[in-house]
Design an enzyme around this catalytic site. Sequence first.
Site, PDB file in Angstrom:
ATOM      1  N   ASN A  52      -0.630   2.892  -5.679  1.00 54.92           N
ATOM      2  CA  ASN A  52      -1.523   2.702  -4.536  1.00 54.92           C
ATOM      3  C   ASN A  52      -2.027   4.054  -4.032  1.00 54.92           C
ATOM      4  O   ASN A  52      -1.320   5.056  -4.080  1.00 54.92           O
ATOM      5  CB  ASN A  52      -0.877   1.866  -3.420  1.00 54.92           C
ATOM      6  CG  ASN A  52       0.479   2.356  -2.960  1.00 54.92           C
ATOM      7  OD1 ASN A  52       1.175   3.052  -3.681  1.00 54.92           O
ATOM      8  ND2 ASN A  52       0.858   1.982  -1.752  1.00 54.92           N
ATOM      9  N   VAL A  53      -3.260   4.047  -3.561  1.00 54.28           N
ATOM     10  CA  VAL A  53      -3.923   5.256  -3.054  1.00 54.28           C
ATOM     11  C   VAL A  53      -4.532   4.902  -1.701  1.00 54.28           C
ATOM     12  O   VAL A  53      -5.518   4.168  -1.638  1.00 54.28           O
ATOM     13  CB  VAL A  53      -5.010   5.745  -4.034  1.00 54.28           C
ATOM     14  CG1 VAL A  53      -5.670   7.020  -3.496  1.00 54.28           C
ATOM     15  CG2 VAL A  53      -4.434   5.998  -5.423  1.00 54.28           C
ATOM     16  N   GLU A  54      -3.886   5.399  -0.661  1.00 58.23           N
ATOM     17  CA  GLU A  54      -4.316   5.029   0.694  1.00 58.23           C
ATOM     18  C   GLU A  54      -5.407   5.964   1.207  1.00 58.23           C
ATOM     19  O   GLU A  54      -5.795   6.928   0.534  1.00 58.23           O
ATOM     20  CB  GLU A  54      -3.091   5.000   1.620  1.00 58.23           C
ATOM     21  CG  GLU A  54      -2.084   3.961   1.147  1.00 58.23           C
ATOM     22  CD  GLU A  54      -0.928   3.734   2.099  1.00 58.23           C
ATOM     23  OE1 GLU A  54      -0.677   4.568   2.982  1.00 58.23           O
ATOM     24  OE2 GLU A  54      -0.261   2.700   1.947  1.00 58.23           O
ATOM     25  N   CYS A  63      -4.990  -0.715  -3.832  1.00 56.56           N
ATOM     26  CA  CYS A  63      -3.674  -1.176  -4.281  1.00 56.56           C
ATOM     27  C   CYS A  63      -3.380  -0.612  -5.675  1.00 56.56           C
ATOM     28  O   CYS A  63      -4.300  -0.227  -6.415  1.00 56.56           O
ATOM     29  CB  CYS A  63      -3.645  -2.700  -4.357  1.00 56.56           C
ATOM     30  SG  CYS A  63      -3.386  -3.505  -2.772  1.00 56.56           S
ATOM     31  N   GLU A  65      -2.576  -2.161  -8.272  1.00 52.41           N
ATOM     32  CA  GLU A  65      -3.192  -2.985  -9.318  1.00 52.41           C
ATOM     33  C   GLU A  65      -4.644  -2.611  -9.533  1.00 52.41           C
ATOM     34  O   GLU A  65      -5.183  -2.705 -10.646  1.00 52.41           O
ATOM     35  CB  GLU A  65      -3.101  -4.468  -8.941  1.00 52.41           C
ATOM     36  CG  GLU A  65      -1.677  -5.010  -8.851  1.00 52.41           C
ATOM     37  CD  GLU A  65      -1.038  -4.827  -7.486  1.00 52.41           C
ATOM     38  OE1 GLU A  65      -1.420  -3.894  -6.750  1.00 52.41           O
ATOM     39  OE2 GLU A  65      -0.151  -5.629  -7.154  1.00 52.41           O
ATOM     40  N   CYS A  96      -0.451  -8.695  -4.221  1.00 48.02           N
ATOM     41  CA  CYS A  96      -1.124  -9.339  -3.089  1.00 48.02           C
ATOM     42  C   CYS A  96      -2.228 -10.268  -3.609  1.00 48.02           C
ATOM     43  O   CYS A  96      -2.568 -10.258  -4.796  1.00 48.02           O
ATOM     44  CB  CYS A  96      -1.690  -8.295  -2.129  1.00 48.02           C
ATOM     45  SG  CYS A  96      -3.231  -7.538  -2.675  1.00 48.02           S
ATOM     46  N   CYS A  99      -5.141  -8.723  -5.392  1.00 46.90           N
ATOM     47  CA  CYS A  99      -4.768  -8.174  -6.695  1.00 46.90           C
ATOM     48  C   CYS A  99      -4.517  -9.259  -7.730  1.00 46.90           C
ATOM     49  O   CYS A  99      -4.728  -9.043  -8.919  1.00 46.90           O
ATOM     50  CB  CYS A  99      -3.567  -7.259  -6.534  1.00 46.90           C
ATOM     51  SG  CYS A  99      -4.052  -5.749  -5.685  1.00 46.90           S
TER      52      CYS A  99
HETATM   53  N1  THU Z   1       0.078  -2.667  -2.052  1.00 47.67           N
HETATM   54  C1  THU Z   1      -0.202  -2.556  -3.380  1.00 47.67           C
HETATM   55  O1  THU Z   1      -0.453  -1.453  -3.881  1.00 47.67           O
HETATM   56  N2  THU Z   1      -0.210  -3.687  -4.130  1.00 47.67           N
HETATM   57  C2  THU Z   1       0.113  -4.927  -3.673  1.00 47.67           C
HETATM   58  O2  THU Z   1      -0.016  -5.897  -4.404  1.00 47.67           O
HETATM   59  C3  THU Z   1       0.657  -5.060  -2.317  1.00 47.67           C
HETATM   60  C4  THU Z   1       0.336  -3.936  -1.389  1.00 47.67           C
HETATM   61  C5  THU Z   1       0.058  -1.450  -1.219  1.00 47.67           C
HETATM   62  C6  THU Z   1      -1.116  -1.324  -0.304  1.00 47.67           C
HETATM   63  C7  THU Z   1      -0.595  -0.386   0.751  1.00 47.67           C
HETATM   64  O3  THU Z   1      -0.837   0.947   0.331  1.00 47.67           O
HETATM   65  C8  THU Z   1       0.900  -0.638   0.772  1.00 47.67           C
HETATM   66  O4  THU Z   1       1.191  -1.412  -0.389  1.00 47.67           O
HETATM   67  C9  THU Z   1       1.376  -1.397   2.003  1.00 47.67           C
HETATM   68  O5  THU Z   1       0.659  -2.562   2.166  1.00 47.67           O
END
Ligand code: THU
Length: 139
Positions: A52-54, A63, A65, A96, A99
């Site tokens: 994940n890259v916020e 996300c 994925e 999620c 994804c």
């Molecule tokens: N996140 C993912 O990378 N994939 C998912 O399927 C669920 C959520 C990440 C997004 C965010 O950076 C962190 O989890 C918290 O929600």
Amino acid sequence: MSGFIHNHADVDWEALQAAAVQAMERAYAPYSEFPVGAAALTHDGRIVSGCNVENASYGLTLCAECVMVGNLQMTGGGKLRAFYCVDSNGKVLMPCGRCRQLLYEFRAPGMQLMTSQGIRSMDQVLPDAFGPEHLEEQL
Ligand code: THU
């Protein structure tokens, strides 16, 4: 011989989990402090992964994925046969909803997902999915 074969006997789930953990270690998650890693086996035997890259604009977060399917496309494309997503403890994490849709687009026939309930099919985690075929439908 086509790469799109229904043969899941040779899925190395441990290798997939290890790749997902490696990806998770590259996460950029300063806001949620919830690093995620995703990895998948492609129809032609590659392992693709993502973290994940916020973003300071929280809603723009990518996300794991999302990054993974980008890597899939950039490293030769193709379809996914098996998928594994982990949290910071290396524990399996459910993808999620958004994804699941991303994974649906790139699923190989019979794609398997490791889940908290064990191995599941795409249809089990995203029943009655919207897909490319619906774009062809006319009213
Ligand atoms: N996140 C993912 O990378 N994939 C998912 O399927 C669920 C959520 C990440 C997004 C965010 O950076 C962190 O989890 C918290 O929600």
